[in-house]
Enzyme design. Structure first.
Site, short mmCIF file in Angstrom:
data_model
loop_
_atom_site.label_atom_id
_atom_site.label_comp_id
_atom_site.label_asym_id
_atom_site.label_seq_id
_atom_site.Cartn_x
_atom_site.Cartn_y
_atom_site.Cartn_z
N VAL A 63 0.83 -1.22 0.00
CA VAL A 63 0.00 0.00 0.00
C VAL A 63 0.85 1.26 0.00
CG1 VAL A 63 -2.01 -1.09 1.10
CG2 VAL A 63 -0.31 0.05 2.53
N ASN A 89 -7.05 -1.84 5.85
CA ASN A 89 -6.63 -2.40 7.14
C ASN A 89 -5.11 -2.41 7.31
OD1 ASN A 89 -6.83 -4.36 9.57
ND2 ASN A 89 -5.62 -5.50 8.06
N SER A 140 -7.42 3.46 14.86
CA SER A 140 -7.01 2.90 16.16
C SER A 140 -7.51 3.82 17.26
CB SER A 140 -5.48 2.84 16.21
OG SER A 140 -5.04 2.57 17.53
N TYR A 153 2.71 7.03 14.86
CA TYR A 153 1.58 6.10 14.71
C TYR A 153 0.28 6.82 15.10
CZ TYR A 153 -1.31 1.90 15.27
OH TYR A 153 -2.31 0.96 15.16
N LYS A 157 -2.93 7.69 12.63
CA LYS A 157 -4.26 7.13 12.90
C LYS A 157 -5.29 8.24 13.16
CE LYS A 157 -3.32 2.79 12.32
NZ LYS A 157 -3.98 2.02 11.24
N ILE A 186 -5.29 -5.30 20.60
CA ILE A 186 -5.71 -6.57 19.99
C ILE A 186 -4.50 -7.51 19.89
CG2 ILE A 186 -6.90 -7.64 18.03
CD1 ILE A 186 -8.60 -5.44 19.38
N1 NAP Z 1 -3.20 -4.97 16.92
C1 NAP Z 1 -3.69 -3.92 17.55
O1 NAP Z 1 -3.70 -3.85 18.80
C2 NAP Z 1 -4.25 -2.77 16.76
C3 NAP Z 1 -4.90 -1.75 17.48
C4 NAP Z 1 -5.44 -0.69 16.79
C5 NAP Z 1 -5.35 -0.63 15.42
N2 NAP Z 1 -4.72 -1.62 14.74
C6 NAP Z 1 -4.65 -1.48 13.28
O2 NAP Z 1 -5.25 -2.61 12.67
C7 NAP Z 1 -4.62 -2.88 11.43
C8 NAP Z 1 -4.16 -4.32 11.39
O3 NAP Z 1 -3.28 -4.52 12.48
P1 NAP Z 1 -2.79 -5.98 12.95
O4 NAP Z 1 -2.51 -5.87 14.39
O5 NAP Z 1 -3.71 -7.01 12.45
O6 NAP Z 1 -1.39 -6.05 12.16
P2 NAP Z 1 -0.42 -7.29 11.83
O7 NAP Z 1 -0.82 -8.49 12.58
O8 NAP Z 1 0.95 -6.74 11.98
O9 NAP Z 1 -0.74 -7.54 10.27
C9 NAP Z 1 -0.50 -6.54 9.36
C10 NAP Z 1 -1.06 -6.92 8.01
O10 NAP Z 1 -0.83 -5.81 7.13
C11 NAP Z 1 -0.07 -6.24 6.02
N3 NAP Z 1 0.83 -5.14 5.62
C12 NAP Z 1 1.77 -4.53 6.35
N4 NAP Z 1 2.37 -3.56 5.63
C13 NAP Z 1 1.76 -3.56 4.42
C14 NAP Z 1 1.92 -2.81 3.23
N5 NAP Z 1 2.84 -1.84 3.13
N6 NAP Z 1 1.13 -3.09 2.18
C15 NAP Z 1 0.19 -4.06 2.25
N7 NAP Z 1 0.00 -4.82 3.34
C16 NAP Z 1 0.78 -4.57 4.41
C17 NAP Z 1 0.64 -7.51 6.46
O11 NAP Z 1 0.88 -8.37 5.34
P3 NAP Z 1 2.40 -8.74 4.90
O12 NAP Z 1 3.02 -9.40 6.08
O13 NAP Z 1 2.22 -9.63 3.72
O14 NAP Z 1 3.03 -7.44 4.53
C18 NAP Z 1 -0.39 -8.12 7.40
O15 NAP Z 1 -1.34 -8.86 6.68
C19 NAP Z 1 -3.46 -1.89 11.31
O16 NAP Z 1 -3.87 -0.78 10.53
C20 NAP Z 1 -3.23 -1.45 12.75
O17 NAP Z 1 -2.67 -0.17 12.83
C21 NAP Z 1 -4.16 -2.70 15.37
#
Ligand code: NAP
Length: 248
Positions: A63, A89, A140, A153, A157, A186
């Site tokens: 992205v 996402n 977030s 970050y 967000k 999460i």
């Molecule tokens: N976990 C939390 O506590 C939390 C809280 C609030 C908000 N969020 C938000 O929720 C979303 C998902 O978070 P998550 O915790 O599920 O993250 P995660 O487990 O680290 O997974 C990230 C996903 O994004 C993909 N990704 C990363 N960089 C990318 C790029 N440049 N282009 C396309 N795909 C990319 C990764 O695929 P690849 O490995 O193939 O690159 C993976 O599928 C994020 O926007 C995060 O900021 C998370």
């Protein structure tokens, strides 16, 4: 409105960025199980392999790149006639102290978390402007409140929430609804550095009224509400999914 139909995803076409792990993966599985045709993106070959093996149309897409969003959305719309919902996402985080941020890391975070989502929104709007559509931006709670070691970050967000509102207002006349989801803490790879620290986890759970950290599946129902016709009168809004953390 017949509520059974309002929540139906049968043959709906959904694109989820970052669908190979964590929240995006749970959403991809949830929409797939509900009968949708799901496209998912990731940056690694093994991400795509997982999707292809699990009923999700996996596509390599960084992205943060400037020219990959439009061709993918064009491909999907040409193939299915329509892309019902785009879920932005994909995201990255960092624990770099604010005073230590280097230009390159700041740029990467902006390109991925904010500009990447904006590019997909633009490509989606252009491809779907005759039909309208639904966009969900995954922001977030850090876009609303702040914590230490999350400066850029939090900034990206917060910007994504404002972008959501601005696009909702600007594109409402063309039939687009644009909303945001704000997850709390999460259990995913993104938070593994905190999960591995027992004392810190205990203190974290103390700040959550529901007394547990969130699971990726906790975001699926709220995403389905925003993607469905059941939320036809909702736009420019932000649904917080944090176990009550920001209510305290
Ligand atoms: N976990 C939390 O506590 C939390 C809280 C609030 C908000 N969020 C938000 O929720 C979303 C998902 O978070 P998550 O915790 O599920 O993250 P995660 O487990 O680290 O997974 C990230 C996903 O994004 C993909 N990704 C990363 N960089 C990318 C790029 N440049 N282009 C396309 N795909 C990319 C990764 O695929 P690849 O490995 O193939 O690159 C993976 O599928 C994020 O926007 C995060 O900021 C998370």
């Amino acid at each position: 409105m017949n509520m059974k139909d309002a929540f139906s995803f049968q043959d709906r076409v959904i694109l989820i960025t970052g669908a190979s792990r964590g929240i995006g993966r749970a959403m991809a599985e949830g929409f797939r199980d509900a009968g949708a045709i799901v496209y998912g993106t990731g940056t690694r070959e093994d991400s795509i392999a997982w999707m292809q093996d699990n009923g999700v149309n996996g596509r390599l897409l960084d992205v943060a790149s400037h020219d990959q969003a439009a061709p993918l959305i064009k491909e999907i719309v040409e193939r299915h006639g329509r892309l019902h919902c785009l879920i932005n996402n994909a995201g990255i985080s960092s624990t770099t102290p604010a005073s230590h941020y280097k230009e390159e890391e700041m740029q990467q975070m902006l390109e991925t978390n904010f500009k990447g989502a904006m590019r997909l929104c633009q490509a989606y709007y252009k491809a779907q402007r005759r039909h309208g559509g639904v966009i969900i931006n995954v922001s977030s709670v850090m876009g609303i409140v702040a914590t230490v070691l999350a400066s850029v970050y939090c900034g990206t967000k917060g910007a994504l929430i404002q972008l959501t509102k601005a696009l909702a207002v600007e594109w409402a006349g063309a039939g687009f609804r644009v909303n945001a989801l704000c997850p709390g803490f999460i259990e995913t790879d993104m938070t593994s550095h905190i999960q591995s620290r027992e004392g810190l986890m205990g203190r974290m759970i103390d700040t959550i009224p529901l007394k547990r950290i969130g699971r990726p599946e906790d975001l699926v129902g709220p995403a389905m509400l925003l993607a469905s016709d059941a939320s036809a009168y909702m736009t420019g809004q932000c649904i917080v999914v944090d176990g009550g953390m920001t209510a305290m």
